[in-house]
Motif scaffolding. Structure first.
Motif, PDB file in Angstrom:
ATOM      1  N   PRO A 141       0.800  -1.094  -0.096  1.00 12.69           N
ATOM      2  CA  PRO A 141       0.074   0.062  -0.096  1.00 12.69           C
ATOM      3  C   PRO A 141       0.676   1.298   0.117  1.00 12.69           C
ATOM      4  O   PRO A 141       1.856   1.383   0.620  1.00 12.69           O
ATOM      5  N   GLY A 142       0.342   2.224  -0.857  1.00 19.14           N
ATOM      6  CA  GLY A 142       1.178   3.553  -0.836  1.00 19.14           C
ATOM      7  C   GLY A 142       2.334   3.663  -1.682  1.00 19.14           C
ATOM      8  O   GLY A 142       2.991   4.595  -1.762  1.00 19.14           O
ATOM      9  N   ARG A 143       2.624   2.477  -2.494  1.00 16.18           N
ATOM     10  CA  ARG A 143       3.898   2.816  -3.207  1.00 16.18           C
ATOM     11  C   ARG A 143       3.901   3.768  -4.068  1.00 16.18           C
ATOM     12  O   ARG A 143       4.965   4.736  -4.263  1.00 16.18           O
ATOM     13  N   ALA A 144       2.787   3.982  -4.747  1.00 13.75           N
ATOM     14  CA  ALA A 144       3.058   5.364  -5.657  1.00 13.75           C
ATOM     15  C   ALA A 144       2.858   6.602  -5.179  1.00 13.75           C
ATOM     16  O   ALA A 144       3.082   7.601  -5.530  1.00 13.75           O
ATOM     17  N   SER A 254      13.930  -5.296  10.789  1.00 17.16           N
ATOM     18  CA  SER A 254      12.684  -4.866  11.159  1.00 17.16           C
ATOM     19  C   SER A 254      11.698  -5.607  10.462  1.00 17.16           C
ATOM     20  O   SER A 254      11.910  -6.163   9.254  1.00 17.16           O
ATOM     21  N   PRO A 255      10.309  -5.773  11.270  1.00 20.94           N
ATOM     22  CA  PRO A 255       9.384  -6.614  10.540  1.00 20.94           C
ATOM     23  C   PRO A 255       8.894  -5.584   9.480  1.00 20.94           C
ATOM     24  O   PRO A 255       9.092  -4.541   9.297  1.00 20.94           O
ATOM     25  N   MET A 256       8.221  -6.205   8.228  1.00 19.47           N
ATOM     26  CA  MET A 256       7.740  -5.336   7.235  1.00 19.47           C
ATOM     27  C   MET A 256       6.861  -4.071   7.519  1.00 19.47           C
ATOM     28  O   MET A 256       6.010  -4.480   8.475  1.00 19.47           O
ATOM     29  N   PHE A 257       7.054  -2.942   6.877  1.00 14.92           N
ATOM     30  CA  PHE A 257       5.962  -1.886   7.434  1.00 14.92           C
ATOM     31  C   PHE A 257       4.647  -2.189   6.885  1.00 14.92           C
ATOM     32  O   PHE A 257       4.658  -2.940   6.031  1.00 14.92           O
ATOM     33  N   ALA A 258       3.595  -1.519   7.168  1.00 21.18           N
ATOM     34  CA  ALA A 258       2.294  -1.341   6.804  1.00 21.18           C
ATOM     35  C   ALA A 258       2.170  -0.839   5.374  1.00 21.18           C
ATOM     36  O   ALA A 258       1.387  -1.235   4.689  1.00 21.18           O
ATOM     37  N   ARG A 259       2.769   0.391   5.453  1.00 19.46           N
ATOM     38  CA  ARG A 259       2.531   1.180   4.110  1.00 19.46           C
ATOM     39  C   ARG A 259       3.729   2.057   3.737  1.00 19.46           C
ATOM     40  O   ARG A 259       4.320   2.593   4.828  1.00 19.46           O
ATOM     41  N   LEU A 260       3.677   2.505   2.625  1.00 20.96           N
ATOM     42  CA  LEU A 260       4.613   3.665   2.350  1.00 20.96           C
ATOM     43  C   LEU A 260       3.681   5.006   2.378  1.00 20.96           C
ATOM     44  O   LEU A 260       2.709   4.782   2.031  1.00 20.96           O
ATOM     45  N   GLU A 261       4.500   5.990   2.738  1.00 24.73           N
ATOM     46  CA  GLU A 261       3.751   7.290   2.520  1.00 24.73           C
ATOM     47  C   GLU A 261       4.570   8.229   1.782  1.00 24.73           C
ATOM     48  O   GLU A 261       5.780   8.010   1.414  1.00 24.73           O
ATOM     49  N   ARG A 262       4.176   9.392   1.780  1.00 24.07           N
ATOM     50  CA  ARG A 262       4.734  10.354   0.952  1.00 24.07           C
ATOM     51  C   ARG A 262       6.317  10.444   1.320  1.00 24.07           C
ATOM     52  O   ARG A 262       7.163  10.286   0.236  1.00 24.07           O
ATOM     53  N   ASP A 263       6.681  10.590   2.472  1.00 15.70           N
ATOM     54  CA  ASP A 263       8.184  10.772   2.610  1.00 15.70           C
ATOM     55  C   ASP A 263       8.817   9.645   3.654  1.00 15.70           C
ATOM     56  O   ASP A 263       9.711   9.824   4.436  1.00 15.70           O
ATOM     57  N   GLY A 264       8.095   8.542   3.639  1.00 14.33           N
ATOM     58  CA  GLY A 264       8.573   7.525   4.366  1.00 14.33           C
ATOM     59  C   GLY A 264       7.692   6.215   4.585  1.00 14.33           C
ATOM     60  O   GLY A 264       7.047   5.988   3.804  1.00 14.33           O
ATOM     61  N   VAL A 265       7.947   5.457   5.723  1.00 11.80           N
ATOM     62  CA  VAL A 265       7.185   4.482   5.800  1.00 11.80           C
ATOM     63  C   VAL A 265       6.360   4.553   7.107  1.00 11.80           C
ATOM     64  O   VAL A 265       6.883   5.198   8.091  1.00 11.80           O
ATOM     65  N   ALA A 266       5.320   3.708   7.188  1.00 13.49           N
ATOM     66  CA  ALA A 266       4.633   3.776   8.139  1.00 13.49           C
ATOM     67  C   ALA A 266       4.382   2.124   8.891  1.00 13.49           C
ATOM     68  O   ALA A 266       4.151   1.265   8.222  1.00 13.49           O
TER      69      ALA A 266
END
Ligand code: FAD
Length: 351
Positions: A141-144, A254-266
């Motif tokens: 999620p959020g890759r784009a 670290s385990p996989m993040f939940a999503r990408l955001e504009r300036d990083g990961v959440a």
């Protein structure tokens, strides 16, 4: 213009060359068509610090041992490229390059191989195009939305390109671990893996992986219990740079993040990590688009095979793509045996 031969090999990397070696031994006429301008297949494009996960002698194609690399137990990619270049010459393999195959079609008793510079007719075709050319990116999620740089393993070259940057490396296999180790010293690194990284014991390398893959195939062929193969040993060969970074405490995953955001990961717990770059070390799929005109079907982008032979088109063989085309067939040492079996099978077909 259409040329004719007995066997058309598509791809002039290690798998195509191993096929050529055995076709020559059996006295068959063949041509190897390769899209690259120079010998070496995918090894020409590897990142600077990549090291083989086995010593030279255990990374050899049929007929001729890879010479050791002076001062390196685990050779680098440039050494492999030189070996493949010399191998081609040594066995006078008829490689045409650069020739890109566009499509393989049925044509009476022949298979017709359309390329960007003319066509070939062969009584049999060996597809040995590898996987490097089809990088896989998972749906996240959020890759784009991410405004930083995203690249795949195939685009990574050296840590200096990322000095001082906040880099997220995704992937718990050998590529992910080696690239994370490469970046651990000069970047603000976050290494993300889907499950906790599984390092093989420090004294185990690709030799054991090859043995495990072979033992598994034997067990399955003989109807015995699945040994688990390579996966039972671990995912990451602790080659020296990986070991050093891990032992220095720089390779914490670290385990996989939940999503990408504009300036990083959440992350799942709502925390966020800013990032400039995400490097996806998330693997490959077989490069098989040239076979689409044959309309062959398989699971997960594969084509159904018995050994290396297509189950639906007996004139077609697939070589070097992974365990599904022969145990450890996607390795230098492992491709020899399926290449030999493929050449014998074709000789039988043509007899
Ligand atoms: P490739 O080397 O990709 O060669 C395929 C050739 O086919 C290329 O020249 C390509 O241009 C050409 N081609 C593709 N499509 C077409 C087309 N349509 N028409 C004409 N030509 C085409 N193995 C080991 O044994 N030891 C290791 O340490 C090791 N480390 C690895 C590290 C990484 C990061 C990766 C990705 C793989 C590693 N492998 C290793 C696995 C394997 O040895 C390599 O992936 C190897 O390059 C596979 O060889 P190949 O001949 O199957 O494919």
């Amino acid at each position: 213009m259409t040329s004719r031969t007995q066997v058309v090999v598509i791809g002039g990397g290690q798998a195509g060359l191993a096929a050529g070696y055995h076709l020559r031994r059996l006295g068959l006429d063949f041509v190897i068509l390769d899209a690259q301008t120079e010998p070496g297949g995918a090894w020409q494009h590897a990142w600077d610090s990549l090291r083989l996960f086995s010593p030279a002698a255990y990374s050899s194609l049929p007929g001729w041992f890879m010479p050791p690399q002076v001062g390196e137990e685990y050779p680098d990619a440039a050494h492999v490229v030189q070996y493949l270049r010399d191998y081609e010459k040594r066995y006078e393999l008829p490689v045409e390059r650069p020739v890109r195959v566009i499509g393989v079609h049925r044509d009476g008793v022949f298979l017709r191989v359309e390329t960007d510079s003319g066509a070939w007719q062969g009584r049999a075709v060996i597809s040995a195009t590898g996987t490097w050319w089809r990088p896989f990116l998972p749906a996240v999620p959020g890759r784009a939305a991410f405004e930083g740089r995203q690249l795949h393993t195939v685009e990574y070259t050296r840590p200096q390109d990322f000095a001082g940057r906040r880099v997220i490396v995704v992937g718990g296999g050998n590529s992910g671990a080696q690239i994370a180790a490469d970046l651990a010293y000069d970047t603000e690194l976050t290494w993300v893996t889907q499950r906790p990284p599984r390092f093989l014991a420090d004294d185990i390398d690709g030799r054991a992986l090859f043995d495990a893959a072979t033992a598994r195939r034997r067990a399955l062929d003989e109807g015995r219990t699945d040994t688990g193969g390579v996966a039972s040993l671990g995912d990451i060969v602790a080659v020296p740079p990986v070991r050093e970074a891990r032992d220095a405490g720089l390779l914490k995953a670290s385990p996989m993040f939940a999503r990408l955001e504009r300036d990083g990961v959440a992350w799942a717990d709502g925390t966020r990590t800013p990032a400039d770059t995400v490097i996806w070390c998330t693997g490959f799929r077989p490069a098989l688009s040239h076979l689409a005109p044959l309309g062959l079907r398989g699971r997960r982008g594969h084509i159904a095979t018995a050994g290396t032979r297509s189950s639906e088109e007996p004139r077609l063989h697939l070589l070097g793509y992974g365990d599904w085309t022969g145990p450890a067939s996607a390795t230098l040492i492992g491709v020899g045996r399926p290449a030999r079996d493929t050449a014998r099978d074709i000789a039988g077909l043509l007899a």
